[in-house]
Design an enzyme around this catalytic site. Sequence first.
Site, PDB file in Angstrom:
ATOM      1  N   ARG A 292       0.805  -1.221   0.000  1.00  0.00           N
ATOM      2  CA  ARG A 292       0.000   0.000   0.000  1.00  0.00           C
ATOM      3  C   ARG A 292       0.845   1.280   0.000  1.00  0.00           C
ATOM      4  O   ARG A 292       0.627   2.178  -0.822  1.00  0.00           O
ATOM      5  CB  ARG A 292      -0.906   0.039   1.246  1.00  0.00           C
ATOM      6  CG  ARG A 292      -2.122  -0.827   1.159  1.00  0.00           C
ATOM      7  CD  ARG A 292      -2.464  -1.382   2.525  1.00  0.00           C
ATOM      8  NE  ARG A 292      -1.505  -2.426   2.829  1.00  0.00           N
ATOM      9  CZ  ARG A 292      -1.710  -3.710   2.534  1.00  0.00           C
ATOM     10  NH1 ARG A 292      -2.849  -4.080   2.045  1.00  0.00           N
ATOM     11  NH2 ARG A 292      -0.774  -4.617   2.749  1.00  0.00           N
ATOM     12  N   THR A 293       1.805   1.359   0.924  1.00  0.00           N
ATOM     13  CA  THR A 293       2.534   2.620   1.100  1.00  0.00           C
ATOM     14  C   THR A 293       3.394   2.925  -0.124  1.00  0.00           C
ATOM     15  O   THR A 293       3.388   4.045  -0.642  1.00  0.00           O
ATOM     16  CB  THR A 293       3.400   2.550   2.379  1.00  0.00           C
ATOM     17  OG1 THR A 293       2.600   2.042   3.443  1.00  0.00           O
ATOM     18  CG2 THR A 293       3.937   3.912   2.753  1.00  0.00           C
TER      19      THR A 293
ATOM     20  N   LYS B  75      26.373  -5.294  -0.804  1.00  0.00           N
ATOM     21  CA  LYS B  75      27.843  -5.414  -0.827  1.00  0.00           C
ATOM     22  C   LYS B  75      28.453  -4.766   0.409  1.00  0.00           C
ATOM     23  O   LYS B  75      29.649  -4.522   0.458  1.00  0.00           O
ATOM     24  CB  LYS B  75      28.396  -4.741  -2.082  1.00  0.00           C
ATOM     25  CG  LYS B  75      27.876  -5.323  -3.377  1.00  0.00           C
ATOM     26  CD  LYS B  75      28.413  -4.497  -4.551  1.00  0.00           C
ATOM     27  CE  LYS B  75      27.702  -4.859  -5.844  1.00  0.00           C
ATOM     28  NZ  LYS B  75      27.935  -3.844  -6.886  1.00  0.00           N
TER      29      LYS B  75
ATOM     30  N   HIS C 227       4.642   5.829  11.653  1.00  0.00           N
ATOM     31  CA  HIS C 227       4.173   5.669  10.265  1.00  0.00           C
ATOM     32  C   HIS C 227       3.189   6.824  10.044  1.00  0.00           C
ATOM     33  O   HIS C 227       1.974   6.637  10.033  1.00  0.00           O
ATOM     34  CB  HIS C 227       3.501   4.308  10.122  1.00  0.00           C
ATOM     35  CG  HIS C 227       3.227   3.868   8.712  1.00  0.00           C
ATOM     36  ND1 HIS C 227       3.359   4.708   7.619  1.00  0.00           N
ATOM     37  CD2 HIS C 227       2.828   2.672   8.204  1.00  0.00           C
ATOM     38  CE1 HIS C 227       3.043   4.035   6.513  1.00  0.00           C
ATOM     39  NE2 HIS C 227       2.729   2.804   6.845  1.00  0.00           N
TER      40      HIS C 227
ATOM     41  N   ARG D 219      11.277   3.805   3.967  1.00  0.00           N
ATOM     42  CA  ARG D 219      10.807   2.824   4.957  1.00  0.00           C
ATOM     43  C   ARG D 219      12.010   2.000   5.390  1.00  0.00           C
ATOM     44  O   ARG D 219      12.810   1.567   4.537  1.00  0.00           O
ATOM     45  CB  ARG D 219       9.732   1.908   4.369  1.00  0.00           C
ATOM     46  CG  ARG D 219       9.421   0.725   5.287  1.00  0.00           C
ATOM     47  CD  ARG D 219       8.226  -0.072   4.858  1.00  0.00           C
ATOM     48  NE  ARG D 219       6.997   0.669   5.104  1.00  0.00           N
ATOM     49  CZ  ARG D 219       5.781   0.129   5.017  1.00  0.00           C
ATOM     50  NH1 ARG D 219       5.640  -1.141   4.691  1.00  0.00           N
ATOM     51  NH2 ARG D 219       4.713   0.848   5.251  1.00  0.00           N
TER      52      ARG D 219
END
Length: 314
Positions: free
Chosen positions: A54-55, A82, A132, A104
């Site tokens: 969704r986000t 890496k 959030h 996020r």
Amino acid sequence: ARHLLGIEHLKPDDIRCILDLSEHYVGLNRQPVKHADALEGLTQINMFFEASTRTQASFELAGKRLGADVMNMAMQASSLKKGETLIDTALTLNAMHPDLLVVRHPQSGAVDLLAQKVHCAVLNAGDGRHEHPTQALLDALTIRRAKGRLQRLTVAICGDIAHSRVARSNILLLGKMENRVRLIGPPTLIPARAAEFGVEVYDDMKEGLAGADVVMMLRLQKERMDGAFIPSEREYYHRFGLDADKLAFAKDDAIVMHPGPMNRGVEIDGTLADDINRSVIQEQVEMGVAVRMAAMDLLARNLRATLSQGAGHV
Ligand code: CP
């Protein structure tokens, strides 16, 4: 403000301002604004170090609908693999002069740290258990549209509160807007210091839901439980899963919310989740695009104002 890192930093007027602009992007008769120029000439980079449906999709759509050049970094295929650090990755992207970074990350505080290192606006798309903010804003918009107001409501947040950034941001936002917030869940999934947030705590759905205007269900976040006690899903559903029988303890017109992703038959009955007379779960997703458009539009206005004052690249 330069960034959107958490609800913690917003005043009630800031929240109202974002929600009012979001209404514009929801559109008349819910025909969303699909072409606007608020981000014309700006570059938006989405960096998701944790899974999202969704986000990520709504931030991408929001940026494109506002005319930004949007790039989704495939973090799984990046040089993080890496051994490059989060900060070096951010500095590398910063050197390419993005205007908006949407981030996020599984670590609480990682997005705040990153925001201190780059020159562009940073939007927190969820950091660990911390915040959030756009989820809480889209939840607030959904509640305001369904109830006609965003104050003096009783909102029950149910389930795994301890591991939930959605719960934390919602508790902050609903408290700032003068609502009564109740947390319902097994004591093992309620933060020890919950009462400090001015909420009421229950471990019984009947007591906690009594008189609630809004019932917000949360997923069991097993990925954040570090092997701690997890009740069996069957037992959990029996005590805390929302079905029509338990919803009957709330007000007759109480709405049912869930930020997703949803586990049907664990925290919520699938038929109830799909009941358009009670559930606003799909509206939450719809509001997500509008809220993210509004948040990026407002940050871009600030960015352009700073540039026009001759401060160079902020
Ligand atoms: N509500 C929410 O953040 O959903 P995603 O994890 O799918 O983005």
